[in-house]
Design a protein around this motif. Sequence first.
Motif, PDB file in Angstrom:
ATOM      1  N   ARG A 124       5.182  -4.601  11.376  1.00  0.00           N
ATOM      2  CA  ARG A 124       4.464  -4.213  10.153  1.00  0.00           C
ATOM      3  C   ARG A 124       3.390  -5.236   9.814  1.00  0.00           C
ATOM      4  O   ARG A 124       2.271  -4.877   9.440  1.00  0.00           O
ATOM      5  N   LEU A 125       3.731  -6.518   9.932  1.00  0.00           N
ATOM      6  CA  LEU A 125       2.765  -7.575   9.635  1.00  0.00           C
ATOM      7  C   LEU A 125       1.565  -7.486  10.570  1.00  0.00           C
ATOM      8  O   LEU A 125       0.412  -7.543  10.125  1.00  0.00           O
ATOM      9  N   LEU A 126       1.818  -7.319  11.864  1.00  0.00           N
ATOM     10  CA  LEU A 126       0.723  -7.227  12.826  1.00  0.00           C
ATOM     11  C   LEU A 126      -0.138  -5.993  12.575  1.00  0.00           C
ATOM     12  O   LEU A 126      -1.360  -6.034  12.743  1.00  0.00           O
ATOM     13  N   GLU A 127       0.489  -4.909  12.177  1.00  0.00           N
ATOM     14  CA  GLU A 127      -0.264  -3.700  11.840  1.00  0.00           C
ATOM     15  C   GLU A 127      -1.195  -3.973  10.657  1.00  0.00           C
ATOM     16  O   GLU A 127      -2.359  -3.570  10.656  1.00  0.00           O
ATOM     17  N   CYS A 128      -0.699  -4.677   9.655  1.00  0.00           N
ATOM     18  CA  CYS A 128      -1.519  -4.999   8.482  1.00  0.00           C
ATOM     19  C   CYS A 128      -2.656  -5.950   8.847  1.00  0.00           C
ATOM     20  O   CYS A 128      -3.784  -5.780   8.370  1.00  0.00           O
ATOM     21  N   SER A 171      -8.003 -11.958   2.402  1.00  0.00           N
ATOM     22  CA  SER A 171      -7.295 -11.379   3.555  1.00  0.00           C
ATOM     23  C   SER A 171      -5.796 -11.351   3.298  1.00  0.00           C
ATOM     24  O   SER A 171      -5.124 -10.353   3.591  1.00  0.00           O
ATOM     25  N   MET A 172      -5.268 -12.432   2.743  1.00  0.00           N
ATOM     26  CA  MET A 172      -3.832 -12.482   2.450  1.00  0.00           C
ATOM     27  C   MET A 172      -3.459 -11.470   1.369  1.00  0.00           C
ATOM     28  O   MET A 172      -2.387 -10.862   1.423  1.00  0.00           O
ATOM     29  N   MET A 173      -4.338 -11.276   0.399  1.00  0.00           N
ATOM     30  CA  MET A 173      -4.072 -10.272  -0.625  1.00  0.00           C
ATOM     31  C   MET A 173      -4.043  -8.878   0.002  1.00  0.00           C
ATOM     32  O   MET A 173      -3.170  -8.053  -0.329  1.00  0.00           O
ATOM     33  N   ASP A 174      -4.964  -8.600   0.921  1.00  0.00           N
ATOM     34  CA  ASP A 174      -4.985  -7.304   1.622  1.00  0.00           C
ATOM     35  C   ASP A 174      -3.709  -7.113   2.447  1.00  0.00           C
ATOM     36  O   ASP A 174      -3.138  -6.026   2.482  1.00  0.00           O
ATOM     37  N   ILE A 175      -3.275  -8.161   3.112  1.00  0.00           N
ATOM     38  CA  ILE A 175      -2.063  -8.082   3.935  1.00  0.00           C
ATOM     39  C   ILE A 175      -0.843  -7.829   3.026  1.00  0.00           C
ATOM     40  O   ILE A 175      -0.004  -6.975   3.336  1.00  0.00           O
ATOM     41  N   ARG A 176      -0.743  -8.555   1.932  1.00  0.00           N
ATOM     42  CA  ARG A 176       0.388  -8.360   1.014  1.00  0.00           C
ATOM     43  C   ARG A 176       0.391  -6.934   0.466  1.00  0.00           C
ATOM     44  O   ARG A 176       1.449  -6.318   0.348  1.00  0.00           O
ATOM     45  N   GLU A 177      -0.783  -6.431   0.117  1.00  0.00           N
ATOM     46  CA  GLU A 177      -0.872  -5.062  -0.403  1.00  0.00           C
ATOM     47  C   GLU A 177      -0.423  -4.055   0.660  1.00  0.00           C
ATOM     48  O   GLU A 177       0.326  -3.135   0.380  1.00  0.00           O
ATOM     49  N   CYS A 178      -0.858  -4.266   1.890  1.00  0.00           N
ATOM     50  CA  CYS A 178      -0.477  -3.397   2.994  1.00  0.00           C
ATOM     51  C   CYS A 178       1.043  -3.412   3.207  1.00  0.00           C
ATOM     52  O   CYS A 178       1.652  -2.384   3.477  1.00  0.00           O
TER      53      CYS A 178
END
Length: 181
Positions: A124-128, A171-178
């Motif tokens: 999931r993390l890699l997908e985000c 970028s980290m905010m986008d990843i957390r949201e994803c």
Amino acid sequence: MLTPAELVWLIAAVAKGDEAAFERLYAATRAKLFGVVLRILRRQDLAEEVIQEAYVKIWNSAGQFNPALSSPITWMASIARNRAIDVVRKRSESSIEEEPTAMEVAADSPDPLARREMTEELKRLLECIGRLEPDRQKLVLLAYYNGWSREQLATKFATPVNTVKTWLRRSMMDIRECLGL
């Protein structure tokens, strides 16, 4: 691989000096941690030394592990990763500037062993991360996987340090949201 709950239990047992629990923990996590270290160092001999040192630190620090702050494998991988980065930084035979590939992200696809051991959480993390723009993907991976400083990233991307900090934060905010965090 063992479940996170089982790993938490093993780390708690290791904190009490349980050698059998440490052996189980080592057997369950060595391949993953070795992969992390080898990807950074790119030398098997150095990676083996760093893994030994990392497990000594895990043994000595097991009582400090807090499952509320991170997953067991994340905590252990951080110990191994940080030690590997220290070795890269201290190596006298070359510096980051002389050997830039030592800190670059490895191939786009993980090796077969890494793919087999990839958890759903990591997938999931890699997908985000994959949803980010290519430059932002590289920035995030160099910063958080390879341990590059903000100054090194600013030089690499020919951008001011404050801009790099902003890009990383967004970028980290986008990843957390994803991830739904």
